[in-house]
Design a protein around this motif. Structure first.
Motif, PDB file in Angstrom:
ATOM      1  N   ARG A  27       0.885  -1.309  -0.029  1.00  0.00           N
ATOM      2  CA  ARG A  27      -0.185  -0.096   0.049  1.00  0.00           C
ATOM      3  C   ARG A  27       0.842   1.226  -0.045  1.00  0.00           C
ATOM      4  NH1 ARG A  27      -5.437  -1.151   1.160  1.00  0.00           N
ATOM      5  NH2 ARG A  27      -5.765   1.051   0.806  1.00  0.00           N
ATOM      6  N   PRO A  28       1.513   1.400  -1.023  1.00  0.00           N
ATOM      7  CA  PRO A  28       2.660   2.788  -1.143  1.00  0.00           C
ATOM      8  C   PRO A  28       2.078   3.843  -0.763  1.00  0.00           C
ATOM      9  CG  PRO A  28       2.226   1.832  -3.338  1.00  0.00           C
ATOM     10  CD  PRO A  28       1.414   0.738  -2.430  1.00  0.00           C
ATOM     11  N   GLY A  29       0.654   4.002  -1.270  1.00  0.00           N
ATOM     12  CA  GLY A  29       0.089   5.221  -0.944  1.00  0.00           C
ATOM     13  C   GLY A  29      -0.276   5.848   0.641  1.00  0.00           C
ATOM     14  N   SER A  30      -0.426   4.657   1.444  1.00  0.00           N
ATOM     15  CA  SER A  30      -1.046   4.859   2.668  1.00  0.00           C
ATOM     16  C   SER A  30       0.182   4.710   3.687  1.00  0.00           C
ATOM     17  CB  SER A  30      -1.946   3.856   2.978  1.00  0.00           C
ATOM     18  OG  SER A  30      -2.921   3.894   2.128  1.00  0.00           O
ATOM     19  N   THR A  31       0.213   5.581   4.823  1.00  0.00           N
ATOM     20  CA  THR A  31       0.921   5.254   5.998  1.00  0.00           C
ATOM     21  C   THR A  31       0.366   4.756   7.144  1.00  0.00           C
ATOM     22  OG1 THR A  31       2.277   7.084   5.617  1.00  0.00           O
ATOM     23  CG2 THR A  31       2.684   6.072   7.932  1.00  0.00           C
ATOM     24  N   LEU A  32       0.561   3.288   7.496  1.00  0.00           N
ATOM     25  CA  LEU A  32      -0.253   2.462   8.230  1.00  0.00           C
ATOM     26  C   LEU A  32       0.317   2.588   9.648  1.00  0.00           C
ATOM     27  CD1 LEU A  32      -0.077  -0.470   5.698  1.00  0.00           C
ATOM     28  CD2 LEU A  32      -1.911   1.251   5.779  1.00  0.00           C
ATOM     29  N   SER A  33      -0.826   2.546  10.602  1.00  0.00           N
ATOM     30  CA  SER A  33      -0.604   1.957  12.016  1.00  0.00           C
ATOM     31  C   SER A  33      -0.008   0.537  12.012  1.00  0.00           C
ATOM     32  CB  SER A  33      -1.969   2.047  12.847  1.00  0.00           C
ATOM     33  OG  SER A  33      -2.316   3.545  12.575  1.00  0.00           O
ATOM     34  N   MET A  34       0.727   0.241  13.125  1.00  0.00           N
ATOM     35  CA  MET A  34       1.312  -1.051  13.181  1.00  0.00           C
ATOM     36  C   MET A  34       1.274  -1.643  14.764  1.00  0.00           C
ATOM     37  SD  MET A  34       4.297  -0.424  10.115  1.00  0.00           S
ATOM     38  CE  MET A  34       4.447  -2.185   9.808  1.00  0.00           C
ATOM     39  N   GLY A  35       1.122  -2.679  14.630  1.00  0.00           N
ATOM     40  CA  GLY A  35       1.467  -3.375  16.258  1.00  0.00           C
ATOM     41  C   GLY A  35       2.062  -4.360  16.250  1.00  0.00           C
ATOM     42  N   GLY A  55       2.921   8.101  14.168  1.00  0.00           N
ATOM     43  CA  GLY A  55       4.187   8.011  15.114  1.00  0.00           C
ATOM     44  C   GLY A  55       3.904   8.540  16.539  1.00  0.00           C
ATOM     45  N   SER A  56       2.876   9.490  16.546  1.00  0.00           N
ATOM     46  CA  SER A  56       2.470  10.385  17.559  1.00  0.00           C
ATOM     47  C   SER A  56       1.872   9.794  18.871  1.00  0.00           C
ATOM     48  CB  SER A  56       1.681  11.536  17.519  1.00  0.00           C
ATOM     49  OG  SER A  56       0.611  11.134  16.789  1.00  0.00           O
ATOM     50  N   GLY A  66       8.174   0.278  29.923  1.00  0.00           N
ATOM     51  CA  GLY A  66       9.449   0.550  30.559  1.00  0.00           C
ATOM     52  C   GLY A  66      10.490  -0.392  30.217  1.00  0.00           C
ATOM     53  N   ARG A  67      10.045  -1.539  29.637  1.00  0.00           N
ATOM     54  CA  ARG A  67      10.953  -2.199  28.740  1.00  0.00           C
ATOM     55  C   ARG A  67      11.163  -2.234  27.418  1.00  0.00           C
ATOM     56  NH1 ARG A  67      10.793  -7.527  29.784  1.00  0.00           N
ATOM     57  NH2 ARG A  67       8.410  -7.494  29.786  1.00  0.00           N
ATOM     58  N   PHE A  68      10.077  -2.124  26.881  1.00  0.00           N
ATOM     59  CA  PHE A  68       9.963  -2.325  25.401  1.00  0.00           C
ATOM     60  C   PHE A  68       9.691  -1.022  24.817  1.00  0.00           C
ATOM     61  CE2 PHE A  68       8.151  -6.862  24.934  1.00  0.00           C
ATOM     62  CZ  PHE A  68       9.351  -7.440  25.831  1.00  0.00           C
ATOM     63  N   ALA A  69       9.921  -0.658  23.485  1.00  0.00           N
ATOM     64  CA  ALA A  69       9.710   0.601  22.910  1.00  0.00           C
ATOM     65  C   ALA A  69       9.529   0.279  21.409  1.00  0.00           C
ATOM     66  CB  ALA A  69      10.923   1.646  22.994  1.00  0.00           C
ATOM     67  N   ILE A  70       8.451   0.970  21.052  1.00  0.00           N
ATOM     68  CA  ILE A  70       8.043   0.791  19.454  1.00  0.00           C
ATOM     69  C   ILE A  70       8.306   1.896  18.829  1.00  0.00           C
ATOM     70  CG2 ILE A  70       5.660   1.352  20.063  1.00  0.00           C
ATOM     71  CD1 ILE A  70       4.842  -0.818  17.769  1.00  0.00           C
ATOM     72  N   SER A  71       8.866   1.961  17.556  1.00  0.00           N
ATOM     73  CA  SER A  71       9.013   3.328  16.990  1.00  0.00           C
ATOM     74  C   SER A  71       8.919   2.885  15.410  1.00  0.00           C
ATOM     75  CB  SER A  71      10.586   3.725  17.175  1.00  0.00           C
ATOM     76  OG  SER A  71      11.480   2.606  16.820  1.00  0.00           O
ATOM     77  N   ARG A  72       8.938   4.210  14.708  1.00  0.00           N
ATOM     78  CA  ARG A  72       8.487   4.031  13.241  1.00  0.00           C
ATOM     79  C   ARG A  72      10.215   3.962  12.729  1.00  0.00           C
ATOM     80  NH1 ARG A  72       3.194   3.753  11.917  1.00  0.00           N
ATOM     81  NH2 ARG A  72       4.042   3.429   9.926  1.00  0.00           N
ATOM     82  N   GLY A  73      10.033   3.304  11.710  1.00  0.00           N
ATOM     83  CA  GLY A  73      11.533   3.489  10.818  1.00  0.00           C
ATOM     84  C   GLY A  73      11.477   4.558   9.722  1.00  0.00           C
ATOM     85  N   ASN A  74      12.660   5.065   9.257  1.00  0.00           N
ATOM     86  CA  ASN A  74      12.587   6.014   8.194  1.00  0.00           C
ATOM     87  C   ASN A  74      12.063   5.563   6.865  1.00  0.00           C
ATOM     88  OD1 ASN A  74      14.028   7.858   9.957  1.00  0.00           O
ATOM     89  ND2 ASN A  74      15.990   7.068   9.238  1.00  0.00           N
ATOM     90  N   ALA A  75      12.125   4.331   6.779  1.00  0.00           N
ATOM     91  CA  ALA A  75      11.445   3.688   5.489  1.00  0.00           C
ATOM     92  C   ALA A  75       9.828   3.853   5.925  1.00  0.00           C
ATOM     93  CB  ALA A  75      11.815   2.293   5.208  1.00  0.00           C
ATOM     94  N   LYS A  76       8.941   3.902   4.847  1.00  0.00           N
ATOM     95  CA  LYS A  76       7.493   4.156   4.970  1.00  0.00           C
ATOM     96  C   LYS A  76       7.251   2.579   5.473  1.00  0.00           C
ATOM     97  CE  LYS A  76       3.579   6.006   3.030  1.00  0.00           C
ATOM     98  NZ  LYS A  76       2.914   6.644   1.677  1.00  0.00           N
ATOM     99  N   ASN A  77       6.115   2.526   6.596  1.00  0.00           N
ATOM    100  CA  ASN A  77       5.594   1.233   7.126  1.00  0.00           C
ATOM    101  C   ASN A  77       6.489   0.492   7.387  1.00  0.00           C
ATOM    102  OD1 ASN A  77       3.058   2.345   6.364  1.00  0.00           O
ATOM    103  ND2 ASN A  77       2.945   1.849   4.433  1.00  0.00           N
TER     104      ASN A  77
END
Length: 130
Positions: A27-35, A55-56, A66-77
């Motif tokens: 889905r190159p046209g969409s930025t997706l939430s991820m879990g 990412g907000s 406090g132990r795990f951290a989720i983050s978005r990468g520079n590459a889309k999705n």
């Protein structure tokens, strides 16, 4: 159709760290939430963490705060799950999951609903030895 691929699992001693990666394509046209979800042997799949498309907003299960951290990468999705201070109870197969763009935005009320996530990866195994 969205393809979801995880990587980064492995064997680590208690107290160690691992970083999981997930990339969603199709889905190159969409930025997706991820879990991220996980499933330990003999247990039901459970929510671990999620991040909004911007990412907000991030969400965590209490046991990993406090132990795990989720983050978005520079590459889309792409997203990462940095896992620190690992304990044997973190042993599981970890799945990356992606809601379709048409799904409601992630909130603290719905983020744990597995049916909200339309696309799933094959999983990556994390084993924490004591």
């Amino acid at each position: 159709q969205v393809q979801v691929v995880e990587s980064g699992g492995g064997l680590v001693q208690a107290g160690g760290s691992l970083r999981l990666s997930c990339a969603a394509s199709g889905r190159p046209g969409s930025t997706l939430s991820m879990g991220w979800f996980r499933q330990a042997p003999g247990k039901e799949r459970e929510f671990v963490a999620a991040i909004s498309w911007s990412g907000s907003d991030t969400f965590y299960e209490d046991s990993v705060k406090g132990r795990f951290a989720i983050s978005r990468g520079n590459a889309k999705n792409t997203v990462y799950l940095q896992m620190n201070s690992l304990v044997p109870e973190d042993t599981a197969v970890y799945y990356c999951a992606v809601p379709a763009p048409t799904e409601p935005a992630l909130t603290s009320s719905n983020v744990r609903w597995m049916h909200l996530y339309d696309y799933w990866g094959q999983g990556t195994r994390v084993t924490v030895s004591s």
